[in-house]
Design a protein around this motif. Structure first.
Motif, mmCIF file in Angstrom:
data_model
loop_
_atom_site.group_PDB
_atom_site.id
_atom_site.type_symbol
_atom_site.label_atom_id
_atom_site.label_comp_id
_atom_site.label_asym_id
_atom_site.label_seq_id
_atom_site.Cartn_x
_atom_site.Cartn_y
_atom_site.Cartn_z
ATOM 1 N N ALA A 46 0.817 -1.237 0.082
ATOM 2 C CA ALA A 46 0.170 0.155 -0.060
ATOM 3 C C ALA A 46 0.878 1.195 -0.072
ATOM 4 O O ALA A 46 0.445 2.298 -0.532
ATOM 5 C CB ALA A 46 -1.027 0.199 1.173
ATOM 6 N N VAL A 47 1.962 1.324 1.066
ATOM 7 C CA VAL A 47 2.978 2.519 0.894
ATOM 8 C C VAL A 47 3.420 2.719 -0.305
ATOM 9 O O VAL A 47 3.714 3.786 -0.900
ATOM 10 C CB VAL A 47 3.598 2.236 1.996
ATOM 11 N N PHE A 52 3.211 7.399 -4.957
ATOM 12 C CA PHE A 52 3.026 7.982 -6.234
ATOM 13 C C PHE A 52 2.588 9.166 -6.491
ATOM 14 O O PHE A 52 3.209 9.781 -7.212
ATOM 15 C CB PHE A 52 2.087 6.770 -6.820
ATOM 16 N N PRO A 53 1.438 9.820 -5.821
ATOM 17 C CA PRO A 53 1.070 10.951 -5.922
ATOM 18 C C PRO A 53 2.041 11.960 -5.650
ATOM 19 O O PRO A 53 2.241 13.193 -6.319
ATOM 20 C CB PRO A 53 -0.176 11.292 -5.170
ATOM 21 N N GLY A 54 2.617 11.722 -4.693
ATOM 22 C CA GLY A 54 3.947 12.829 -4.297
ATOM 23 C C GLY A 54 4.828 12.817 -4.935
ATOM 24 O O GLY A 54 5.562 13.957 -5.260
ATOM 25 N N PHE A 99 -4.705 3.171 -0.701
ATOM 26 C CA PHE A 99 -3.522 2.833 -1.665
ATOM 27 C C PHE A 99 -4.172 3.071 -3.254
ATOM 28 O O PHE A 99 -3.366 3.309 -4.078
ATOM 29 C CB PHE A 99 -2.727 1.560 -1.497
ATOM 30 N N ALA A 100 -5.387 2.436 -3.276
ATOM 31 C CA ALA A 100 -5.909 2.505 -4.769
ATOM 32 C C ALA A 100 -6.355 4.037 -5.074
ATOM 33 O O ALA A 100 -5.912 4.665 -6.125
ATOM 34 C CB ALA A 100 -7.134 1.809 -4.777
ATOM 35 N N GLY A 106 -1.916 9.673 -8.354
ATOM 36 C CA GLY A 106 -0.808 9.692 -9.098
ATOM 37 C C GLY A 106 -0.654 9.724 -10.575
ATOM 38 O O GLY A 106 -0.263 10.453 -11.346
ATOM 39 N N ILE A 107 -1.592 8.875 -11.070
ATOM 40 C CA ILE A 107 -1.723 8.774 -12.446
ATOM 41 C C ILE A 107 -2.377 9.948 -13.021
ATOM 42 O O ILE A 107 -1.822 10.355 -14.216
ATOM 43 C CB ILE A 107 -2.683 7.406 -12.945
#
Length: 291
Positions: A46-47, A52-54, A99-100, A106-107
């Motif tokens: 999950a982490v 990813f967004p960061g 996490f999803a 992030g995408i």
């Protein structure tokens, strides 16, 4: 034969890669031991997605990817720790939600940057050969802080990992210890993503610890074996990558997996052969009429 070991060190980019892989293997081995003992492999996954967004935001803003990933991971870890306090929701359910969501964010963010496809591929699969000197320093400092923090909280982490209720009755701050471990997992994953990528980083965190778990029953010994296995797997995979001209991240993970399989079969007390040994000996004794 000697050239196989010395030639890669003649290149500066390989020197940096070796240092980062070595430090990542050690740090993930130590942190991964506590993750494995508490059955928290899913939080590692999950982490890995939540940073990813960061990283995506940092990429778009052209700032530190490591710092962006750490901030995003810590925010997600804090959110999971808070929302999991509701007894109607299991921790793995909360983790799955966040996490999803983080990976989706992030995408979306990454898609706003021109030429994001190549950057996304680098994030997902690692770019250990493109590591800069600043990255090496960042990984070294962050890794040292993690190891010192782990040493300071080792007893508390072990107590919570073995029996949460006993730890709670002893007055230990379970929530804050959980949050501290989540934060440490976040930092360990962020500094290792450049080596093996977002998709494979969980293996660097869990596989060496799983190997050590098969080899010993003592937590202290496990804390030594796991980082050793992680470091050796990383260096071996990187050597093979240089010699065979194949993806470094994948070979590092496959090397660690090969070690795990070997431990699963040959571990002295908990391996497949050792478990069959006594049973086979009893069968053989009964066949020959021996007591």
């Amino acid at each position: 034969m000697i050239e196989f070991f010395t030639e890669p060190w003649e290149h500066v980019f390989m020197q940096r890669a070796f240092l980062v892989v070595l430090m990542s293997g050690v740090v993930c081995g130590v942190i991964g031991t506590h993750v494995a003992l508490r059955g928290m492999a899913f939080i590692g996954d999950a982490v890995a997605h939540s940073v990813f967004p960061g990283i995506a935001i940092a990429f778009v803003l052209k700032t530190s990817l490591v710092l962006g990933g750490i901030v995003a991971g810590l925010v997600t870890a804090l959110s999971v720790a808070v929302f999991a306090q509701n007894r109607r929701l299991k921790e793995d359910t909360v983790i799955g939600v966040f996490f999803a969501a983080a990976f989706g964010l992030g995408i979306v963010v990454m898609s706003t940057a021109p030429g994001y496809g190549g950057s996304l591929e680098s994030f997902l699969f690692g770019s250990v050969l493109g590591i800069s000197s600043n990255d090496v320093v960042t990984v070294g400092v962050a890794g040292a802080v993690l190891l010192l923090t782990t040493g300071a909280l080792h007893k508390e982490f072990v107590t919570v990992g073995l029996d949460r209720e006993t730890a709670r009755s002893a007055g230990l701050p379970i929530f804050w210890l959980d949050l501290a471990l989540y934060a440490m997992v976040t930092v360990a994953i962020v500094i290792s993503i450049q080596a093996v990528g977002n998709i494979l980083v969980l293996a660097l965190l869990i596989t060496p610890a799983a190997c050590a778990r098969l080899l010993t029953d003592r937590i202290g010994v496990m804390m030594i074996l796991a980082p050793l296995i992680g470091a050796v797997s990383g260096l071996t995979g990187l050597y093979l990558s240089y010699a065979l001209n194949l993806a470094a991240g994948g070979l590092i993970v496959l090397t660690a997996t090969a070690v795990f399989i070997a431990c699963w079969v040959f571990a002295p007390r908990h391996g497949l052969l050792s478990r069959r040994g006594p049973a086979a000996a009893r069968v053989q004794s009964s066949q020959f009429g021996q007591p």
